[in-house]
Design an enzyme around this catalytic site. Structure first.
Site, short mmCIF file in Angstrom:
data_model
loop_
_atom_site.label_atom_id
_atom_site.label_comp_id
_atom_site.label_asym_id
_atom_site.label_seq_id
_atom_site.Cartn_x
_atom_site.Cartn_y
_atom_site.Cartn_z
N HIS B 100 0.84 -1.21 0.00
CA HIS B 100 0.00 0.00 0.00
C HIS B 100 0.86 1.25 0.00
CE1 HIS B 100 0.37 1.02 4.36
NE2 HIS B 100 0.42 -0.29 4.54
N ASP B 102 -0.43 4.42 0.88
CA ASP B 102 -0.82 5.44 1.86
C ASP B 102 -0.10 5.22 3.19
OD1 ASP B 102 -2.40 3.05 2.10
OD2 ASP B 102 -3.69 4.11 3.50
N ASP B 135 6.26 1.27 6.59
CA ASP B 135 4.83 0.93 6.48
C ASP B 135 4.17 1.82 5.45
OD1 ASP B 135 2.24 0.08 6.87
OD2 ASP B 135 1.97 1.17 8.74
N GLU B 169 -5.14 1.57 2.76
CA GLU B 169 -4.94 0.52 3.75
C GLU B 169 -5.06 1.03 5.18
OE1 GLU B 169 -3.21 -2.43 6.41
OE2 GLU B 169 -2.47 -0.39 6.11
N GLU B 170 -4.53 2.22 5.42
CA GLU B 170 -4.57 2.77 6.78
C GLU B 170 -5.95 3.28 7.14
OE1 GLU B 170 -2.20 2.08 8.53
OE2 GLU B 170 -0.32 2.11 7.39
N ASP B 204 3.78 -6.40 4.59
CA ASP B 204 3.15 -5.28 5.31
C ASP B 204 3.07 -5.58 6.80
OD1 ASP B 204 1.91 -2.85 5.72
OD2 ASP B 204 -0.09 -3.62 5.26
#
Lengths: 483, 483
Positions: B100, B102, B135, B169-170, B204
């Site tokens: 991801h 973001d 991340d 994702e976040e 991740d």
């Protein structure tokens, strides 16, 4: 004493004659958005104080002063307290009149049917609707309306009056306690012309219901506590830490669950034991009061009452302690579904106190109980239970001279004996006046129980507004005649 | 198979040579403030997607598409998912790579030592510090760095790759589930050139600690619940109503206290009984893992662990259910001391699920338990307990071909066997890939357990960034050789 009605007759008639003008005055007074809880509206409180001062000036009050209470916080001035005087005769009794000029927040969006800061005269139902109409601008003006009638008739008051009008009542009366204390000193305002204050009259509460006027002789106190549980240094993710870490919220929920049960019974040992026993005579008072479960349900707008008879409801509102859990700070409180483990959380609860709960002893019992319960949890978290603030209960003799005069005034104006009521809530300034001015205090409400003081569509019945002026005037006459 | 290291040798050397350029690339990539949780920064997500697309183009990827997932809410577009392809050979295996773009929110004021969106290369400690470094922007670039080395050396990959890079994702991967489901259909993207996907690789998550690399074969699920208690129609004043009204918060606290105790033990009957028993073989796995109570305490920054040994900690994080109480909506949650009786309040809690907890059965047990407890309270309030959302647990065979290849790659690059770990949290998309693409999934983390993914001063060790590219490349080689 029997000639008092004769002396009051022209005053009552004059008050009636002034009705339209007095409604207009209320419309002007409530047009100020004097919301003490809204910083952005702070200038409105100053403007309203100036307006009230202008009315006091027209009534030939003297020693009118706006006192600066300093700042609420850096850059935000507290609104003024107005003190004013009418009469300095050494042969007359002196009565302090307290009222507040500020109001609760209000906006049309909250669900008001009309603009809250534009007085709406609902002629069909005889209602004056607007924010402050009953809490407390209407009753404040009732005092002034009564005085204006005297002025128009060229009559002198039977007592000396000292007005104390504040602007922060809806926000905890910040600064007022200290101010009263200071002004109660020999060099201060209150005892400048009189060696004693004979009575303090406050019209900042309401009848119990809608049909019987009331005089109020008791208020519960409030001790507010916080249980703070501290765990990890920062909020954690429940996926990563759930099941391994001692969660502060879990400890807190366990602790809160030991304070009170769903029947409203306080579970902290020793608290209920301090409550004054109910006497048979007291039971009789409660029987005579006009009230019903239905009225209670109407006021809560629900059917979630814990009792099925008026005596239990009133006793638990007025003369029994209660424990409410208000909420939790620092836990997740938003909408949606956040999977956080709050690192710290503070549960807030308060106990309404009544005779003869000793405030310090109560604190000790509460804190000791919570500490013991926490020890049982064997949690590695840290916990502190502490008093946040307290305000003592107030309880007066409902048959002293102030109440006797107020009772006669009520019978004269409303044609019926008042209910002798207490209130579940607190008006901390009541006790301050009693203690600092060494005077009895009488709570003499003008408005009805359904006025919606802190709610939408706040109103005062036109009849209550008009009769309020008569009631307060009559009270002064009867009080002047007492020993 | 023994010739793989020989084939990888020049690639490793090329990756090393590119180190400075790859650091610069990370610096550019994290300079976008691609915070999916901050609406005002939404344009940054689109810009970052364009930048990542430009890198894919340089690597000669094909079928590069930015997919529009619609709107998050009226007027707010969701950021795109990028799909891209490298290789369409029918004789090669096909691996899907998910990452991801973001990041979590970050600002200097939160306590960062450096500007979070400016990469800081701490040469003394060998750290690359910045939001997204670990991340998940760093690992995403590790894939691309590995490809670039191939390109520079004129080498073909041993497998076909399909990239799936999302930008939400976040913030719950909004829209991604449905998108994957749609694209997994015969007319969709994934199976355009291949009849099957052989593996899905996700980097991740993180090593358990800081010294031993890891492969992750299990994730807990999460069933999120709400208990809503409704009492009076509007908030009430605790002075007036306290002691007479059934308070929703008191009921709620009682209910929440029956869910879990301070030891973290779930008290809802039937839940623990569904958990797969711990086998002796499993105990052995836990014994071999490098971990300690001290490491746990360091990660929580406290001494509030419920256990005194690593096996209990890891089992309760990975393979035992947990129940967390997150907070309460609609009660008083501010600072200070408000004497409100909240008219309604909603307690939020969730249960982390593990094999073999049946999600539907769990819901039934939870709701039945809460209903029974509420009935015991005999409260006049209304109560509803309901599931807010759920995500299933994921559990893979840690000895399948994907894990075997990843394990060999780890040994090659890091010189030690990986810990076989699980995670306490959820990555819901893992299960979606497994189910929709009918493929095994391998979680192959690049970063260390102390990277601070959602915290301040997020970092990836330079060594992990460089070796990450080698690890992922090696994985593909070993995987291409499996049956």
């Amino acid at each position: 004493m029997s000639d008092i009605p004769t002396r009051l007759q022209p005053i009552f008639e004059q008050i009636d004659k002034n009705t339209e003008a007095n409604i207009a005055k209320l419309a002007t007074a409530i047009s100020f958005k004097a919301v003490s809880g809204d910083e952005s509206l702070r200038p409105e409180l100053f403007k309203k104080a100036d307006y009230i001062q202008s009315l006091l000036e027209k009534l030939n009050c003297t020693d009118i002063q706006q006192f600066d209470l300093g700042e609420e916080k850096p850059g935000l001035s507290l609104p003024p307290v107005i003190l004013a005087r009418l009469g300095t005769s050494p042969t007359k009794k002196t009565v302090v009149v307290y009222a507040h000029m500020d109001v609760q927040p209000a906006s049309k969006e909250d669900g008001w049917d009309t603009e809250p800061f534009e007085l709406f005269h609902d002629k069909e139902n005889g209602l004056l609707i607007g924010r402050g109409s009953t809490d407390d601008t209407g009753p404040l003006l009732a005092w002034l309306n009564m005085l204006e009638a005297h002025q128009q008739l060229g009559l002198e008051l039977p007592v000396n009056l000292i007005f104390c009008f504040e602007s922060m009542e809806e926000s905890g009366s910040i600064g007022l306690d200290k101010f009263i204390e200071d002004e109660a000193k020999t060099s201060g305002y209150f005892f400048k012309y009189a060696s004693k204050i004979d009575s303090v009259a406050i019209s900042d509460n309401y009848w119990l219901g809608t049909t019987t006027p009331a005089l109020t002789y008791g208020l519960r106190g409030c001790n507010y506590y916080q249980i703070k549980v501290d765990g990890p240094k920062a909020d954690l993710h429940s996926g990563v830490f759930g099941g391994c870490i001692a969660e502060p919220m879990i400890d807190l929920v366990q602790l809160l669950s030991t304070l009170v049960n769903s029947k409203g019974e306080i579970l902290i040992p020793g608290v209920n034991e301090m409550v004054a026993p109910v006497t048979d005579a007291e039971r009789e008072i409660y029987k005579s009061i006009t009230y019903s479960v239905e009225e209670f349900n109407e006021s809560s707008n629900s059917n979630t009452c814990l009792f099925d008879n008026k005596e239990d409801i009133l006793m638990h509102r007025w003369r029994m302690p209660s424990l409410s859990v208000h909420g939790i700070e620092n836990a997740f409180s938003g909408q949606g579904a956040k999977t956080v483990i709050p690192a710290t959380c503070s549960g807030k609860f308060s106990i309404r106190t009544v005779p003869h709960i000793d405030s310090d002893k109560l604190d000790a019992l509460v804190i000791d109980h919570v500490n013991k319960q926490f020890a049982k949890l064997n949690s590695p978290n840290k916990m502190v239970c502490e008093l946040v603030h307290n305000g003592a209960y107030w309880y007066s003799d409902p048959h002293n001279s102030s109440f006797t005069a107020a009772s006669k005034a009520t019978e004269l104006v409303w044609g019926q004996k008042p209910d002798l009521t207490r209130e579940g809530g607190s008006i901390p300034i009541t006790l301050t006046f009693e203690q600092q001015l060494k005077s009895s205090v009488v709570l003499i409400p003008c408005g009805k129980g359904n006025d919606g003081a802190h709610s939408i569509n706040e109103k005062i019945d036109l009849e209550n507004y008009v009769k309020g002026a008569k009631l307060l005037g009559s009270f002064l006459y009867y009080f002047s005649e007492t020993d």
